[in-house]
Write a protein that holds these residues in place. Structure first.
Motif, mmCIF file in Angstrom:
data_model
loop_
_atom_site.group_PDB
_atom_site.id
_atom_site.type_symbol
_atom_site.label_atom_id
_atom_site.label_comp_id
_atom_site.label_asym_id
_atom_site.label_seq_id
_atom_site.Cartn_x
_atom_site.Cartn_y
_atom_site.Cartn_z
ATOM 1 N N THR A 64 0.773 -1.314 -0.063
ATOM 2 C CA THR A 64 -0.036 -0.054 -0.109
ATOM 3 C C THR A 64 0.806 1.404 0.094
ATOM 4 O O THR A 64 2.014 1.182 0.329
ATOM 5 C CB THR A 64 -0.909 0.151 1.233
ATOM 6 O OG1 THR A 64 -0.052 0.070 2.425
ATOM 7 C CG2 THR A 64 -1.787 -1.303 1.204
ATOM 8 N N ASN A 99 -5.029 7.553 9.908
ATOM 9 C CA ASN A 99 -6.214 6.623 9.147
ATOM 10 C C ASN A 99 -6.197 5.395 9.368
ATOM 11 O O ASN A 99 -7.009 4.638 9.540
ATOM 12 C CB ASN A 99 -6.104 6.838 7.697
ATOM 13 C CG ASN A 99 -6.286 8.390 7.230
ATOM 14 O OD1 ASN A 99 -6.914 9.048 7.962
ATOM 15 N ND2 ASN A 99 -6.117 8.428 5.887
ATOM 16 N N GLN A 100 -5.058 4.592 9.492
ATOM 17 C CA GLN A 100 -4.875 3.183 9.599
ATOM 18 C C GLN A 100 -5.260 2.923 11.127
ATOM 19 O O GLN A 100 -5.820 1.779 11.200
ATOM 20 C CB GLN A 100 -3.218 2.927 9.306
ATOM 21 C CG GLN A 100 -2.935 2.568 8.021
ATOM 22 C CD GLN A 100 -3.790 1.749 7.168
ATOM 23 O OE1 GLN A 100 -3.882 0.499 7.536
ATOM 24 N NE2 GLN A 100 -4.783 2.144 6.374
ATOM 25 N N THR A 129 -8.302 0.306 11.363
ATOM 26 C CA THR A 129 -7.946 -0.862 12.057
ATOM 27 C C THR A 129 -9.019 -0.952 13.494
ATOM 28 O O THR A 129 -9.415 -2.060 13.849
ATOM 29 C CB THR A 129 -6.562 -1.116 12.485
ATOM 30 O OG1 THR A 129 -5.958 -0.959 11.290
ATOM 31 C CG2 THR A 129 -6.522 -2.615 12.729
ATOM 32 N N GLU A 152 -5.571 4.996 1.528
ATOM 33 C CA GLU A 152 -4.024 4.527 1.337
ATOM 34 C C GLU A 152 -4.324 2.824 1.341
ATOM 35 O O GLU A 152 -2.988 2.255 1.593
ATOM 36 C CB GLU A 152 -3.194 4.827 2.635
ATOM 37 C CG GLU A 152 -3.539 4.497 3.945
ATOM 38 C CD GLU A 152 -4.536 5.381 4.601
ATOM 39 O OE1 GLU A 152 -5.438 4.817 5.307
ATOM 40 O OE2 GLU A 152 -4.559 6.525 4.323
ATOM 41 N N TRP A 169 -5.948 0.564 2.358
ATOM 42 C CA TRP A 169 -6.761 -0.127 3.590
ATOM 43 C C TRP A 169 -6.034 -1.333 3.804
ATOM 44 O O TRP A 169 -6.525 -2.479 4.071
ATOM 45 C CB TRP A 169 -8.142 -0.203 3.456
ATOM 46 C CG TRP A 169 -9.153 -1.605 2.765
ATOM 47 C CD1 TRP A 169 -9.568 -2.422 3.864
ATOM 48 C CD2 TRP A 169 -9.092 -2.119 1.491
ATOM 49 N NE1 TRP A 169 -10.194 -3.284 3.164
ATOM 50 C CE2 TRP A 169 -10.129 -3.193 1.698
ATOM 51 C CE3 TRP A 169 -8.865 -1.364 0.344
ATOM 52 C CZ2 TRP A 169 -10.598 -3.893 0.518
ATOM 53 C CZ3 TRP A 169 -9.384 -2.050 -0.629
ATOM 54 C CH2 TRP A 169 -10.181 -3.231 -0.462
ATOM 55 N N ALA A 170 -4.735 -1.200 4.537
ATOM 56 C CA ALA A 170 -3.899 -2.149 4.675
ATOM 57 C C ALA A 170 -4.438 -2.781 5.924
ATOM 58 O O ALA A 170 -4.748 -4.228 6.051
ATOM 59 C CB ALA A 170 -2.425 -1.703 5.061
ATOM 60 N N ILE A 171 -4.625 -2.218 6.945
ATOM 61 C CA ILE A 171 -5.562 -2.627 8.122
ATOM 62 C C ILE A 171 -4.714 -3.984 8.838
ATOM 63 O O ILE A 171 -5.537 -4.587 9.452
ATOM 64 C CB ILE A 171 -6.972 -2.778 8.171
ATOM 65 C CG1 ILE A 171 -7.595 -3.724 7.085
ATOM 66 C CG2 ILE A 171 -7.688 -1.351 8.014
ATOM 67 C CD1 ILE A 171 -9.053 -3.851 7.011
ATOM 68 N N ASP A 188 0.448 -6.004 4.644
ATOM 69 C CA ASP A 188 1.441 -5.030 3.838
ATOM 70 C C ASP A 188 2.996 -5.620 3.897
ATOM 71 O O ASP A 188 3.597 -5.488 2.961
ATOM 72 C CB ASP A 188 1.264 -3.722 4.445
ATOM 73 C CG ASP A 188 2.150 -2.756 3.640
ATOM 74 O OD1 ASP A 188 1.493 -2.149 2.785
ATOM 75 O OD2 ASP A 188 3.269 -2.235 3.823
ATOM 76 N N PRO A 235 1.936 1.073 7.799
ATOM 77 C CA PRO A 235 0.697 0.103 7.951
ATOM 78 C C PRO A 235 1.249 -0.978 8.930
ATOM 79 O O PRO A 235 0.511 -1.980 8.877
ATOM 80 C CB PRO A 235 1.010 -0.678 6.201
ATOM 81 C CG PRO A 235 1.810 0.395 5.446
ATOM 82 C CD PRO A 235 2.677 1.103 6.442
ATOM 83 N N GLY A 238 0.374 1.708 12.862
ATOM 84 C CA GLY A 238 -1.006 2.233 12.703
ATOM 85 C C GLY A 238 -2.002 1.112 12.993
ATOM 86 O O GLY A 238 -2.732 1.440 13.958
ATOM 87 N N PRO A 239 -1.893 0.119 12.268
ATOM 88 C CA PRO A 239 -2.766 -1.193 12.509
ATOM 89 C C PRO A 239 -2.507 -1.776 13.899
ATOM 90 O O PRO A 239 -3.906 -2.163 14.755
ATOM 91 C CB PRO A 239 -2.608 -2.170 11.562
ATOM 92 C CG PRO A 239 -2.216 -1.501 10.255
ATOM 93 C CD PRO A 239 -1.242 -0.167 10.873
#
Length: 277
Positions: A136, A150-151, A155, A198, A200-202, A207, A234, A237-238
């Protein structure tokens, strides 16, 4: 726990993530590499494919490991649902390995198409050509730090939803084996509503595993460390978002579930009866 059982759980986690990446990143390849893209005007199709990949992975492996398939989920389960801390790092390693293997399968399938796409675009792998198949990056007007926030949020939604769907005291949760489908739809809904931010790795394994594979197969600095050293976002963040999402469910919803309140009320009476016997 026996070594054989632990080995089975780790294999299960690796297989689950490999399934998700093999299917999901293949859908990303179809979205990116073909002109016209089969998903360009049907983005929901891409989202539902990722979601159903998660559903298939759960049905295939949940009886062995519970199908965390995501380091953020494993962390949240350790924090709030008693998953053994001694198994957190092994699960994480297995999940990243599964992402690596899944990416290898995607390159076996789409390698010639990626090279053809890069030739048409006048790009190389090292310049990032076709990189979106595997990992991502920030989308339109999204800075790396905004992507980090965002992540965390995305998540958080994911883990909050997973906790709700799998909570034994939640009488509104899907019965039998319906939870796997609902978790897949949850992933799809997050992608459909927030995926362009971005990608949406979550999921750090989703990733990082493919990113390491891409780094080893020609994408070089486009993969690691990536532009603006994005590679860690990624992951971090998650993990933060998973912890916060689990906490939100634990403190905002779980204490007020009627079935849990009934169970807590009945517990002293049952203990008293057993003591009298």
């Amino acid at each position: 726990m026996s070594r054989r059982q632990l080995a089975g759980e780790l294999i299960s986690e690796a297989v689950a993530v490999a399934i998700i990446i093999s299917i999901g990143c293949s859908a990303a390849a179809m979205y990116l590499l073909y002109d016209p893209s089969p998903y360009q005007n049907a983005y929901w199709g891409l989202c539902i494919t990722w979601g159903l990949a998660v559903t298939v992975a759960i049905y295939a492996t949940a009886s062995v490991s519970g199908t965390h398939a995501n380091p953020a989920v494993t962390l949240a389960l350790a924090l709030y649902r008693g998953f053994p801390w001694s198994r957190v790092i092994p699960y994480w390693a297995a999940q990243v390995l599964g992402g690596f293997v899944g990416a290898a399968i995607v390159l076996l399938l789409y390698g010639p198409v990626i090279d053809h796409y890069n030739d048409l675009q006048g790009m190389t792998r090292a310049e990032g050509g076709g990189a979106g198949v595997f990992f991502t990056a920030p989308g339109l007007a999204v800075t790396p730090l905004h992507a980090l926030r965002n992540q965390v949020i995305l998540t958080g939604f994911l883990v909050f939803g997973i906790f709700a769907i799998t909570e034994r005291y939640n009488e509104a949760a899907p019965g039998a084996n319906g939870g796997a489908l609902m978790i897949g739809l949850l992933v799809a809904c997050i992608g459909a509503s927030m995926g362009y931010l971005e990608g949406w790795a979550i999921n750090p394994a989703r990733d990082f595993g493919p990113r390491v594979f891409a780094w080893l197969t020609g994408w070089d600095r486009a993969a690691l460390p990536a532009e603006h050293h994005y590679w860690w976002i990624p992951i971090v963040g998650p993990l933060i978002g998973g912890a916060l999402g689990g906490a939100a469910y634990r403190w905002l919803i779980l204490p007020f579930l009627p079935a849990r309140q009934r169970a807590l009320s009945a517990a002293p009476a049952i203990a008293s009866e057993r003591g009298a016997q």
